[in-house]
Structure formats: C-alpha cells, structure tokens
Write a protein that holds these residues in place. Structure first.
Motif, PDB file in Angstrom:
ATOM      1  N   SER A 195       0.836  -1.207   0.000  1.00 35.16           N
ATOM      2  CA  SER A 195       0.000   0.000   0.000  1.00 35.16           C
ATOM      3  C   SER A 195       0.870   1.257   0.000  1.00 35.16           C
ATOM      4  CB  SER A 195      -0.966   0.002   1.180  1.00 35.16           C
ATOM      5  OG  SER A 195      -0.325   0.288   2.394  1.00 35.16           O
ATOM      6  N   LEU A 196       1.997   1.213   0.688  1.00 34.03           N
ATOM      7  CA  LEU A 196       2.909   2.366   0.705  1.00 34.03           C
ATOM      8  C   LEU A 196       3.602   2.546  -0.645  1.00 34.03           C
ATOM      9  CD1 LEU A 196       4.456   1.872   4.247  1.00 34.03           C
ATOM     10  CD2 LEU A 196       2.758   3.585   3.551  1.00 34.03           C
ATOM     11  N   ILE A 197       3.999   1.464  -1.259  1.00 32.26           N
ATOM     12  CA  ILE A 197       4.601   1.539  -2.593  1.00 32.26           C
ATOM     13  C   ILE A 197       3.589   2.127  -3.579  1.00 32.26           C
ATOM     14  CG2 ILE A 197       5.291   0.113  -4.574  1.00 32.26           C
ATOM     15  CD1 ILE A 197       6.729  -1.686  -2.575  1.00 32.26           C
ATOM     16  N   GLY A 198       2.358   1.655  -3.500  1.00 33.26           N
ATOM     17  CA  GLY A 198       1.323   2.169  -4.391  1.00 33.26           C
ATOM     18  C   GLY A 198       1.105   3.659  -4.226  1.00 33.26           C
ATOM     19  N   LYS A 199       1.087   4.129  -2.992  1.00 38.48           N
ATOM     20  CA  LYS A 199       0.906   5.570  -2.760  1.00 38.48           C
ATOM     21  C   LYS A 199       2.136   6.366  -3.205  1.00 38.48           C
ATOM     22  CE  LYS A 199      -3.119   6.739  -1.624  1.00 38.48           C
ATOM     23  NZ  LYS A 199      -3.845   7.585  -2.568  1.00 38.48           N
ATOM     24  N   GLN A 200       3.322   5.855  -2.945  1.00 42.32           N
ATOM     25  CA  GLN A 200       4.542   6.553  -3.380  1.00 42.32           C
ATOM     26  C   GLN A 200       4.536   6.721  -4.897  1.00 42.32           C
ATOM     27  OE1 GLN A 200       6.752   8.047  -1.561  1.00 42.32           O
ATOM     28  NE2 GLN A 200       8.279   8.516  -3.100  1.00 42.32           N
ATOM     29  N   ALA A 201       4.207   5.659  -5.610  1.00 42.02           N
ATOM     30  CA  ALA A 201       4.137   5.739  -7.072  1.00 42.02           C
ATOM     31  C   ALA A 201       2.998   6.654  -7.511  1.00 42.02           C
ATOM     32  CB  ALA A 201       3.973   4.334  -7.653  1.00 42.02           C
ATOM     33  N   HIS A 202       1.865   6.580  -6.824  1.00 44.85           N
ATOM     34  CA  HIS A 202       0.690   7.402  -7.114  1.00 44.85           C
ATOM     35  C   HIS A 202       1.033   8.897  -7.061  1.00 44.85           C
ATOM     36  CE1 HIS A 202      -3.643   8.484  -6.680  1.00 44.85           C
ATOM     37  NE2 HIS A 202      -3.231   9.315  -5.747  1.00 44.85           N
ATOM     38  N   TRP A 203       1.814   9.283  -6.085  1.00 46.43           N
ATOM     39  CA  TRP A 203       2.172  10.694  -5.907  1.00 46.43           C
ATOM     40  C   TRP A 203       3.252  11.166  -6.876  1.00 46.43           C
ATOM     41  CZ3 TRP A 203       2.949   9.092  -0.240  1.00 46.43           C
ATOM     42  CH2 TRP A 203       1.734   9.073   0.428  1.00 46.43           C
ATOM     43  N   ASN A 204       4.053  10.245  -7.396  1.00 49.30           N
ATOM     44  CA  ASN A 204       5.238  10.634  -8.162  1.00 49.30           C
ATOM     45  C   ASN A 204       5.234  10.204  -9.616  1.00 49.30           C
ATOM     46  OD1 ASN A 204       7.218  11.945  -6.183  1.00 49.30           O
ATOM     47  ND2 ASN A 204       6.466  10.168  -5.065  1.00 49.30           N
ATOM     48  N   LEU A 207       8.650   9.293 -11.191  1.00 49.15           N
ATOM     49  CA  LEU A 207       8.676   7.952 -11.768  1.00 49.15           C
ATOM     50  C   LEU A 207       7.936   7.945 -13.095  1.00 49.15           C
ATOM     51  CD1 LEU A 207       7.637   6.118  -8.479  1.00 49.15           C
ATOM     52  CD2 LEU A 207       9.952   6.232  -9.437  1.00 49.15           C
ATOM     53  N   ARG A 208       8.614   7.528 -14.147  1.00 48.16           N
ATOM     54  CA  ARG A 208       7.972   7.428 -15.471  1.00 48.16           C
ATOM     55  C   ARG A 208       6.859   6.390 -15.422  1.00 48.16           C
ATOM     56  NH1 ARG A 208       7.958  10.752 -19.256  1.00 48.16           N
ATOM     57  NH2 ARG A 208       7.539   9.038 -20.647  1.00 48.16           N
ATOM     58  N   ASP A 209       5.799   6.642 -16.162  1.00 49.99           N
ATOM     59  CA  ASP A 209       4.656   5.736 -16.139  1.00 49.99           C
ATOM     60  C   ASP A 209       5.032   4.294 -16.474  1.00 49.99           C
ATOM     61  OD1 ASP A 209       5.133   6.390 -18.824  1.00 49.99           O
ATOM     62  OD2 ASP A 209       3.080   7.085 -19.205  1.00 49.99           O
ATOM     63  N   GLU A 210       5.879   4.091 -17.491  1.00 47.58           N
ATOM     64  CA  GLU A 210       6.244   2.712 -17.840  1.00 47.58           C
ATOM     65  C   GLU A 210       7.084   2.045 -16.753  1.00 47.58           C
ATOM     66  OE1 GLU A 210       9.337   5.322 -19.941  1.00 47.58           O
ATOM     67  OE2 GLU A 210       7.153   5.301 -19.925  1.00 47.58           O
ATOM     68  N   ASP A 211       7.868   2.836 -16.015  1.00 49.05           N
ATOM     69  CA  ASP A 211       8.638   2.280 -14.898  1.00 49.05           C
ATOM     70  C   ASP A 211       7.732   1.885 -13.732  1.00 49.05           C
ATOM     71  OD1 ASP A 211      10.957   2.705 -16.368  1.00 49.05           O
ATOM     72  OD2 ASP A 211      11.359   4.651 -15.422  1.00 49.05           O
ATOM     73  N   VAL A 212       6.698   2.677 -13.512  1.00 52.28           N
ATOM     74  CA  VAL A 212       5.734   2.353 -12.455  1.00 52.28           C
ATOM     75  C   VAL A 212       5.014   1.054 -12.792  1.00 52.28           C
ATOM     76  CG1 VAL A 212       3.560   3.071 -11.371  1.00 52.28           C
ATOM     77  CG2 VAL A 212       5.424   4.719 -11.658  1.00 52.28           C
ATOM     78  N   VAL A 213       4.601   0.917 -14.027  1.00 52.26           N
ATOM     79  CA  VAL A 213       3.912  -0.299 -14.449  1.00 52.26           C
ATOM     80  C   VAL A 213       4.819  -1.511 -14.245  1.00 52.26           C
ATOM     81  CG1 VAL A 213       2.983  -1.517 -16.466  1.00 52.26           C
ATOM     82  CG2 VAL A 213       2.353   0.869 -16.036  1.00 52.26           C
ATOM     83  N   GLN A 214       6.069  -1.406 -14.662  1.00 50.56           N
ATOM     84  CA  GLN A 214       7.011  -2.507 -14.501  1.00 50.56           C
ATOM     85  C   GLN A 214       7.249  -2.814 -13.021  1.00 50.56           C
ATOM     86  OE1 GLN A 214       8.133  -4.489 -16.838  1.00 50.56           O
ATOM     87  NE2 GLN A 214       9.263  -5.702 -15.355  1.00 50.56           N
TER      88      GLN A 214
END
Length: 160
Positions: free
Chosen positions: A31-40, A99-106
């Motif tokens: 959940s923390l990883i998801g929020k970190q990526a969500h914000w960035n 974080l680039r969108d494709e990096d977040v997806v990966q």
C-alpha cells in the motif's frame, strides 16, 4: 498475556501466525509503494495509472485489515507498526523522485509478482495448519494476480 485463546494447536498456530504476519507486512508495504508511485508518477499515461494505483492501495489496505483481524481472532497479535514494516519489508520498491509511467507499471508488476510468489508459499504452509486462513490467502492471491495482470497488460508489447 493471552487475551484470545487460539483454537489452533501450538505448531499450527505458529505456522499460521508466520503466514498472516508476513502477509500483513507485504500488504502494508504494498500500500505504501502504491501511494509513493501514485504521488510521483509522470508520463502520458499518468491519469489511468494514477487511478489504477489507488485500486492497488485500496485492495492492499482492505486485505491488510482482514489479515490482521484474522490473526487477532486466532489469539495472535498482529504487528503493523511502522518500524516492523520498515525492518521486515523486502518487496521491490520505487526509487525516490519522479517515476515514469512505464517504470511504475514494470515496478508494480514485479512487486505484485513477488508478493504473489510469497502468498503461494504461505498457501501451501497453511493447508493443514489452518484451512480458514489458507482460504483468506487464496482470496488475496486471486485479487493480486488480477492487479498484476492489469499492470502487465499496460506495457504490452514491450520493446525491451
């Protein structure tokens, strides 16, 4: 001090506690990883992935609560303190900054994949120790596999 007496014999209790506690750590960390990526997150798919990350966070938080309550019902004290999560969490995490969108997806595909692998091991471990907890772990695995599939589909076809 034991507040709730466990219906499980001690060996089964320990196997079940380990499975539930480790799952709790993974879910709270996820959940923390998801929020970190969500914000960035940045990039052309920002909005769709931003919203998809909220789904992952919501799922992880909801199941974390269910896992912790299952542990408590068995007389096992769940530990979701920040220091516990920080010291025990080992799933893949994002770097700091944008974080680039494709990096977040990966990253999410990898992180979910690692969490799923661990859950499958815990499913095997709890098969005889506590089928009720095993059923919960199976449900979580099913949902995380669905989330992983959605992230995998985001980066198809992959050039690299």
């Amino acid at each position: 001090m034991t507040v709730v007496k466990s219906p499980l014999p001690e060996p089964d209790r320990q196997v079940t506690f380990d499975a539930l506690q480790n799952t709790l750590v993974d879910l709270l960390g996820l959940s923390l990883i998801g929020k970190q990526a969500h914000w960035n997150i940045v990039g052309p798919r920002f909005r769709s992935i931003h919203l998809q990350l909220d789904e992952v966070v919501s799922t992880a938080r909801s199941y974390a609560d269910t896992v912790a309550e299952r542990a408590a019902a068995l007389g096992l004290a769940p530990d979701g303190r920040p220091e516990t999560i920080a010291s025990a969490f080992t799933l893949p995490s994002p770097k700091d900054g944008w974080l680039r969108d494709e990096d977040v997806v990966q990253l999410l595909a990898e992180t979910l994949g690692a969490a799923i692998g661990r859950l499958r091991e815990r499913i095997k471990a709890t098969e005889e120790a506590d089928p009720v907890s095993q059923d919960l772990l199976i449900a979580i695995t099913s949902e995380l596999e669905k989330q992983r599939w959605m992230f995998e589909a985001e980066n198809w076809p992959r050039d690299n």
